[in-house]
Write a protein that holds these residues in place. Structure first.
Motif, PDB file in Angstrom:
ATOM      1  N   ILE A  29       0.829  -1.206   0.000  1.00  0.00           N
ATOM      2  CA  ILE A  29       0.000   0.000   0.000  1.00  0.00           C
ATOM      3  C   ILE A  29       0.867   1.260   0.000  1.00  0.00           C
ATOM      4  CG2 ILE A  29      -1.812  -1.202   1.296  1.00  0.00           C
ATOM      5  CD1 ILE A  29      -1.005   0.703   3.690  1.00  0.00           C
ATOM      6  N   ASP A  30       0.252   2.348  -0.425  1.00  0.00           N
ATOM      7  CA  ASP A  30       0.832   3.672  -0.275  1.00  0.00           C
ATOM      8  C   ASP A  30       0.619   4.077   1.183  1.00  0.00           C
ATOM      9  OD1 ASP A  30       1.658   6.309  -0.476  1.00  0.00           O
ATOM     10  OD2 ASP A  30      -0.228   7.005  -1.346  1.00  0.00           O
ATOM     11  N   ALA A  31       1.702   4.290   1.918  1.00  0.00           N
ATOM     12  CA  ALA A  31       1.606   4.571   3.349  1.00  0.00           C
ATOM     13  C   ALA A  31       0.938   5.907   3.653  1.00  0.00           C
ATOM     14  CB  ALA A  31       3.000   4.535   3.978  1.00  0.00           C
ATOM     15  N   LYS A  32       0.914   6.809   2.679  1.00  0.00           N
ATOM     16  CA  LYS A  32       0.326   8.132   2.925  1.00  0.00           C
ATOM     17  C   LYS A  32      -1.190   8.118   2.840  1.00  0.00           C
ATOM     18  CE  LYS A  32       4.385  10.558   1.102  1.00  0.00           C
ATOM     19  NZ  LYS A  32       4.879  11.483   0.044  1.00  0.00           N
ATOM     20  N   THR A  33      -1.734   7.303   1.947  1.00  0.00           N
ATOM     21  CA  THR A  33      -3.179   7.351   1.682  1.00  0.00           C
ATOM     22  C   THR A  33      -3.911   6.044   1.962  1.00  0.00           C
ATOM     23  OG1 THR A  33      -2.890   6.679  -0.631  1.00  0.00           O
ATOM     24  CG2 THR A  33      -2.790   9.051  -0.140  1.00  0.00           C
ATOM     25  N   GLY A  34      -3.186   4.933   2.105  1.00  0.00           N
ATOM     26  CA  GLY A  34      -3.845   3.639   2.256  1.00  0.00           C
ATOM     27  C   GLY A  34      -4.297   3.050   0.934  1.00  0.00           C
ATOM     28  N   LYS A  35      -3.780   3.577  -0.160  1.00  0.00           N
ATOM     29  CA  LYS A  35      -4.124   3.060  -1.479  1.00  0.00           C
ATOM     30  C   LYS A  35      -3.424   1.727  -1.709  1.00  0.00           C
ATOM     31  CE  LYS A  35      -4.092   4.501  -6.349  1.00  0.00           C
ATOM     32  NZ  LYS A  35      -3.882   5.649  -7.243  1.00  0.00           N
ATOM     33  N   ILE A  36      -4.168   0.735  -2.210  1.00  0.00           N
ATOM     34  CA  ILE A  36      -3.625  -0.602  -2.440  1.00  0.00           C
ATOM     35  C   ILE A  36      -2.949  -0.663  -3.808  1.00  0.00           C
ATOM     36  CG2 ILE A  36      -4.177  -3.046  -2.670  1.00  0.00           C
ATOM     37  CD1 ILE A  36      -6.579  -2.540  -0.812  1.00  0.00           C
ATOM     38  N   LEU A  37      -1.680  -1.048  -3.821  1.00  0.00           N
ATOM     39  CA  LEU A  37      -0.915  -1.135  -5.054  1.00  0.00           C
ATOM     40  C   LEU A  37      -0.782  -2.574  -5.550  1.00  0.00           C
ATOM     41  CD1 LEU A  37       2.006   1.318  -4.126  1.00  0.00           C
ATOM     42  CD2 LEU A  37      -0.336   1.849  -4.819  1.00  0.00           C
ATOM     43  N   TYR A  38      -0.903  -3.508  -4.644  1.00  0.00           N
ATOM     44  CA  TYR A  38      -0.824  -4.938  -4.980  1.00  0.00           C
ATOM     45  C   TYR A  38      -1.462  -5.716  -3.838  1.00  0.00           C
ATOM     46  CZ  TYR A  38       1.136  -9.633  -5.732  1.00  0.00           C
ATOM     47  OH  TYR A  38       1.291 -10.976  -5.926  1.00  0.00           O
TER      48      TYR A  38
END
Length: 418
Positions: A42-51
């Motif tokens: 995840i992107d640690a800043k937003t919680g967006k899942i990358l994989y």
């Protein structure tokens, strides 16, 4: 070949050509496969899942569950219910657990006194099991009450695939007869990769300064006034470790028979900050391996740092300019109020799209420069977040990049007639 056969052959070939030319459904393709039971990035800043891989499956996670003990303790300190200098006198149970062969431990001798900070450091650096139990007693007064605190906190954080039966992540049979009353004698802590990532997200957001010990490679622990032991961090991706990785910041390893080898990592390079989780890492031959958890973590982090870019959003790339009624111009140029960047994949077979949500269904002039017009959300298979709340936070405020004056009454009248 007779005429009838040639006819059917021609029809067959035509069908093949048509099928090849038909648009095929575009599927999100995984860039690689992580050799593990479950994984997430995840992107640690937003919680967006990358994989993600089996990210919602609730699995034994061994000592990575100590991150929940960590979170509860840090909250107690924040609420001034505990302090770093608080003392703890070790009990018989601590000595028995901490000297049991085969367990990750720092010896805690009965009657000796230790500070909360010493216990916390040993739990996070070398996964000391007795230290985690002692911390739980300091916060919850009893093992049973602290386990209840852990499970209640999990609900508050919306860790829907997590359940805790002890502070350490050991199987209850390994700590028998000291398992928490009311728990299954052979149970152990379960979490999903997604829950671990969400917990790590909260830790990095809420307690960034308190995580510094996770970057410490070595530190001395005073067992008694005259006896010391050197603690060596179990995170082998730190500088000086077997598998150093540029930008690594923490967080927690975990290993037992049921969980296999796992690692939750936190890393930062430039404007990119990532959190990864690997549960049950394996070698190419399909065997559990301590090295594999770091190699699979490296694979995840490399993918995040190399295949994603932190890009400033230009709304014109994703949505059309809003139409303006009764204005001297029919549309208005738009911009964003937030100048921070968002994680965008460098290459994808499914383009990212935008959805504009206007404050008013019909935008009517005059429009002032800088006036908020609404919000924009990005959509598509790459736009997934740990929670719906984080997804909502990811919407971007849209403002007018320019002013739009109201047209004079004569022109408006003329337009209404013609």
């Amino acid at each position: 070949m007779n005429q009838h056969q040639r006819k059917w052959l021609a029809i067959f070939l035509c069908m093949i050509v048509i099928m090849m030319m038909m648009p095929r459904p575009s599927l999100a393709k995984l860039p690689f496969d992580v050799r593990a039971k479950a994984a997430i990035l995840i992107d640690a800043k937003t919680g967006k899942i990358l994989y993600q891989k089996n990210a919602k499956e609730s699995l034994p996670v061994a000592s990575m569950s100590k991150m929940m003990t960590q979170y509860v303790i840090l909250n107690q300190i924040k609420e001034k219910k505990l302090s770093w200098n608080d003392g703890y006198k070790a009990k018989k149970i601590d000595q028995l657990l901490s000297t049991k062969p085969g367990l990750s431990n720092i010896p805690l001798y009965q009657g000796e006194e230790y500070t909360l900070k010493e216990l916390y450091d040993s739990m996070m650096m070398v996964s000391a099991n007795a230290s985690s139990r002692a911390l739980g007693e300091m916060a919850g007064k009893t093992d049973q009450q602290f386990i209840q605190m852990m499970n209640e906190t999990a609900k508050q954080l919306k860790l829907s695939d997590s359940h805790f039966v002890n502070t350490s992540g050991l199987n209850n049979k390994d700590i028998h007869p000291y398992e928490v009353k009311g728990t299954n004698p052979e149970d152990e802590n379960h979490m999903s990769a997604k829950d671990l990532a969400l917990l790590a997200y909260h830790l990095t957001k809420e307690f960034p300064n308190e995580l510094a010990i996770e970057t410490t490679k070595k530190k001395v622990f005073h067992i008694t006034d005259t006896q010391v032991i050197e603690m060596v961090n179990t995170n082998e991706m730190l500088p000086g470790g077997k598998y150093p990785y540029e930008g690594i910041l923490g967080m927690k390893t975990g290993m037992n028979e049921a969980a296999g080898h796992g690692f939750t990592s936190h890393a930062k390079r430039g404007d990119k900050e990532l959190i990864s989780v690997v549960i049950g890492a394996e070698t190419k031959e399909g065997k559990p391996s301590s090295k594999a958890r770091f190699m699979e973590t490296k694979k995840l982090l490399d993918y995040g740092f190399k295949q994603w870019e932190c890009k400033r959003v230009n709304p014109a790339d994703y949505v059309q300019q809003p139409n303006i009624e009764k204005g001297k111009q029919e549309t208005v140029a738009i911009a964003t109020t937030d100048q921070s960047c968002i994680m965008i994949p460098k290459t994808t077979d499914q383009p990212i799209k935008g959805k504009l949500h206007l404050k008013e269904e019909n935008m009517v002039a005059p429009i002032e420069k800088g006036q908020k017009l609404g919000t924009m959300e990005l959509t598509g298979p790459t736009e997934q977040y740990l929670t719906t709340e984080l997804k909502k936070q990811a919407t971007i405020d849209i403002i007018a990049k320019e002013a739009v004056e109201k047209e004079n009454w004569f022109i408006l009248l003329w337009k209404s007639i013609f």
